[in-house]
Design a protein around this motif. Structure first.
Motif, PDB file in Angstrom:
ATOM      1  N   PHE A  30       0.848  -1.191   0.000  1.00  0.00           N
ATOM      2  CA  PHE A  30       0.000   0.000   0.000  1.00  0.00           C
ATOM      3  C   PHE A  30       0.887   1.247   0.000  1.00  0.00           C
ATOM      4  O   PHE A  30       1.908   1.289   0.686  1.00  0.00           O
ATOM      5  CB  PHE A  30      -0.948  -0.007   1.213  1.00  0.00           C
ATOM      6  N   PRO A  31       0.525   2.285  -0.763  1.00  0.00           N
ATOM      7  CA  PRO A  31       1.396   3.452  -0.927  1.00  0.00           C
ATOM      8  C   PRO A  31       1.601   4.290   0.342  1.00  0.00           C
ATOM      9  O   PRO A  31       2.532   5.096   0.389  1.00  0.00           O
ATOM     10  CB  PRO A  31       0.691   4.275  -2.010  1.00  0.00           C
ATOM     11  N   GLU A  32       0.763   4.106   1.332  1.00  0.00           N
ATOM     12  CA  GLU A  32       0.912   4.834   2.596  1.00  0.00           C
ATOM     13  C   GLU A  32       0.493   3.891   3.721  1.00  0.00           C
ATOM     14  O   GLU A  32      -0.164   2.887   3.464  1.00  0.00           O
ATOM     15  CB  GLU A  32       0.042   6.091   2.590  1.00  0.00           C
ATOM     16  N   PRO A  33       0.877   4.191   4.946  1.00  0.00           N
ATOM     17  CA  PRO A  33       0.470   3.302   6.035  1.00  0.00           C
ATOM     18  C   PRO A  33      -1.057   3.185   6.108  1.00  0.00           C
ATOM     19  O   PRO A  33      -1.774   4.180   5.991  1.00  0.00           O
ATOM     20  CB  PRO A  33       1.011   4.001   7.287  1.00  0.00           C
ATOM     21  N   ILE A  34      -1.538   1.961   6.259  1.00  0.00           N
ATOM     22  CA  ILE A  34      -2.973   1.715   6.354  1.00  0.00           C
ATOM     23  C   ILE A  34      -3.211   0.656   7.424  1.00  0.00           C
ATOM     24  O   ILE A  34      -2.483  -0.335   7.486  1.00  0.00           O
ATOM     25  CB  ILE A  34      -3.591   1.289   4.997  1.00  0.00           C
ATOM     26  N   LYS A  35      -4.196   0.897   8.243  1.00  0.00           N
ATOM     27  CA  LYS A  35      -4.525  -0.071   9.293  1.00  0.00           C
ATOM     28  C   LYS A  35      -5.310  -1.222   8.680  1.00  0.00           C
ATOM     29  O   LYS A  35      -6.035  -1.055   7.706  1.00  0.00           O
ATOM     30  CB  LYS A  35      -5.314   0.604  10.401  1.00  0.00           C
ATOM     31  N   ASN A  36      -5.150  -2.392   9.285  1.00  0.00           N
ATOM     32  CA  ASN A  36      -5.776  -3.605   8.780  1.00  0.00           C
ATOM     33  C   ASN A  36      -7.287  -3.468   8.604  1.00  0.00           C
ATOM     34  O   ASN A  36      -7.809  -3.870   7.554  1.00  0.00           O
ATOM     35  CB  ASN A  36      -5.421  -4.775   9.698  1.00  0.00           C
ATOM     36  N   PRO A  37      -8.040  -2.900   9.557  1.00  0.00           N
ATOM     37  CA  PRO A  37      -9.489  -2.791   9.361  1.00  0.00           C
ATOM     38  C   PRO A  37      -9.879  -1.937   8.144  1.00  0.00           C
ATOM     39  O   PRO A  37     -10.833  -2.256   7.433  1.00  0.00           O
ATOM     40  CB  PRO A  37      -9.995  -2.153  10.658  1.00  0.00           C
ATOM     41  N   ALA A  38      -9.134  -0.869   7.894  1.00  0.00           N
ATOM     42  CA  ALA A  38      -9.424  -0.022   6.728  1.00  0.00           C
ATOM     43  C   ALA A  38      -9.171  -0.793   5.441  1.00  0.00           C
ATOM     44  O   ALA A  38      -9.972  -0.737   4.499  1.00  0.00           O
ATOM     45  CB  ALA A  38      -8.583   1.244   6.771  1.00  0.00           C
TER      46      ALA A  38
END
Length: 121
Positions: A30-38
């Motif tokens: 993913f191009p930026e940090p993303i939390k698992n639920p999102a």
């Protein structure tokens, strides 16, 4: 075809580029940090919309793009033409040519393509 949100498009681009992946693998790309639920929310929405499929292998799910990049591109271009150019592909192309300030060589290449073998009369 429903339009992609920016997050959905990011997921699709990863799947188009890398093929079938587990959510954790999508998250790594993913191009930026993303939390698992999102991320899982994006995957669920894309699954519901029919843009991806998933298959279970053991306890893990693998996600794969069903909607191809070219189909999504054509749909987006059609939508842009409809919304901004009154449905006219010609107006869309003219706007692109004017806004991009193409060189003479690029314009000649476009003319050559337009005059190609499929347009002989």
């Amino acid at each position: 075809m429903s339009r992609f949100t920016p997050g959905e498009l990011a997921v699709m681009q990863i799947l188009w580029e890398h093929g079938e992946l587990k959510p954790g693998e999508v998250q790594q790309h993913f191009p930026e940090p993303i939390k698992n639920p999102a991320l899982r929310s994006y995957l669920a929405i894309l699954l519901e919309k029919g843009h991806v499929t998933r298959r279970k292998v053991g306890k893990a799910y693998f996600y794969k793009a069903v909607t191809g990049r070219k189909k999504a591109f054509r749909s987006t271009i059609r939508e842009i033409a409809d919304v901004y150019c009154e449905g006219s592909a010609k107006q869309l192309l003219l706007n692109l040519i004017r806004s991009e300030k193409l060189s003479e060589a690029e314009l000649l290449e476009l003319k050559r393509l337009a005059d190609g073998p499929n347009n002989d009369g």
